[in-house]
Design a protein around this motif. Structure first.
Motif, short mmCIF file in Angstrom:
data_model
loop_
_atom_site.label_atom_id
_atom_site.label_comp_id
_atom_site.label_asym_id
_atom_site.label_seq_id
_atom_site.Cartn_x
_atom_site.Cartn_y
_atom_site.Cartn_z
N LEU A 140 0.85 -1.17 0.00
CA LEU A 140 0.00 0.00 0.00
C LEU A 140 0.89 1.22 0.00
O LEU A 140 1.90 1.26 0.70
CB LEU A 140 -0.90 0.02 1.24
N TYR A 142 -1.46 7.80 -1.54
CA TYR A 142 -1.98 8.26 -2.83
C TYR A 142 -1.51 9.67 -3.11
O TYR A 142 -1.70 10.59 -2.29
CB TYR A 142 -3.52 8.20 -2.82
N ILE A 153 -8.67 10.25 -0.93
CA ILE A 153 -8.09 8.91 -0.85
C ILE A 153 -6.72 9.02 -0.18
O ILE A 153 -5.88 9.82 -0.61
CB ILE A 153 -7.92 8.29 -2.26
N MET A 209 -4.63 6.07 0.70
CA MET A 209 -3.68 5.08 0.21
C MET A 209 -4.34 4.12 -0.76
O MET A 209 -5.56 3.94 -0.76
CB MET A 209 -3.02 4.32 1.35
N VAL A 210 -3.50 3.52 -1.61
CA VAL A 210 -3.95 2.57 -2.62
C VAL A 210 -2.91 1.47 -2.76
O VAL A 210 -1.76 1.65 -2.34
CB VAL A 210 -4.15 3.25 -4.00
N PRO A 211 -3.26 0.33 -3.35
CA PRO A 211 -2.22 -0.66 -3.69
C PRO A 211 -1.26 -0.02 -4.68
O PRO A 211 -1.66 0.78 -5.54
CB PRO A 211 -3.01 -1.80 -4.34
N GLN A 220 -5.17 -4.95 4.96
CA GLN A 220 -4.92 -3.94 3.94
C GLN A 220 -6.22 -3.36 3.39
O GLN A 220 -6.33 -2.15 3.16
CB GLN A 220 -4.08 -4.52 2.80
N LYS A 230 -7.50 -0.87 5.75
CA LYS A 230 -6.73 0.37 5.69
C LYS A 230 -7.14 1.22 4.48
O LYS A 230 -7.29 2.44 4.58
CB LYS A 230 -5.23 0.06 5.63
N VAL A 231 -7.31 0.57 3.33
CA VAL A 231 -7.71 1.31 2.14
C VAL A 231 -9.09 1.92 2.34
O VAL A 231 -9.32 3.10 2.07
CB VAL A 231 -7.69 0.41 0.89
#
Length: 205
Positions: free
Chosen positions: A41, A44, A54, A56-58, A171, A174-175
């Motif tokens: 992660l 962003y 947003i 965070m992202v993968p 995860q 978290k996202v």
């Protein structure tokens, strides 16, 4: 069926992205954690979407599209059309992606016996969507995971993760916890959904 965008109960939040789809820049993002398979992660860093923020992202995911009903995050490979995987280039299809949308609590199947959570102090729940008609005990695979976060009396924020994203439960939480609606969006959704519920009771359209 859950990989296709289901927007019947969604509420339009207004125009889509200003200036087109945002780009995530993994090189300048701060890595936070990863799965055993190495999925990370990252913070962003792209342009924030309309009425959402947003955190965070993968790694490598970007905003593929936003309309009045949903926000779709897709992996980097979705930027390159692949005749063998046409769905990947279509932001209306959730396969291999993360979909974010609002739902009227009164027109949504309550998470019920699913896993209850608290995310950022808000009631939430996690639901696994299994393939076929079987149950987890029968060995059916998980097709997608949905996390519902209560935003207001009538408003659920739903974040749906296709199983192929490979994220762990931690995860995904978290996202989902890092996707926030602006106060304007929550107020508009609550007003619209409350009216929708009242109209359904009175038979109005």
């Amino acid at each position: 069926m859950f990989s296709i965008a289901a927007v019947a109960a969604a509420l339009s939040l207004g125009p889509g992205l200003v200036g087109g789809p945002a780009q995530n820049s993994p090189a300048s993002a701060q890595s936070t954690n990863g799965t055993p398979a190495g999925i990370k992660l990252v913070g962003y860093t792209g342009q924030q979407p309309n009425l959402f923020t947003i955190d965070m992202v993968p790694e490598g995911f970007f905003i593929q599209g936003q309309n009045g009903y949903e926000l779709v995050l897709a992996p980097e490979k979705a930027k390159t059309p692949d005749p063998a995987k046409p769905d990947l280039s279509d932001p209306k299809i959730y396969t291999d992606k993360i979909a974010v949308y609002l739902q009227n609590k009164d027109f949504t199947v309550e998470p019920g016996g699913d896993e209850k959570l608290t995310i950022n102090g808000k009631p939430a729940a996690l639901r696994y969507i299994h393939t076929g008609e079987g149950t987890p005990d029968e060995g059916t695979a998980v097709e997608a995971t949905q996390i519902f976060v209560v935003q207001a009396p009538h408003v659920y924020l739903t974040v749906q993760f296709d199983a192929s994203t490979g994220l762990t439960k931690e995860q995904m939480i978290k996202v989902a916890g890092g996707i926030n609606l602006t106060a304007e969006a929550v107020a508009k959704a609550e007003k619209g959904y409350a009216a929708q519920t009242e109209n359904s009771k009175t038979g109005k359209k």
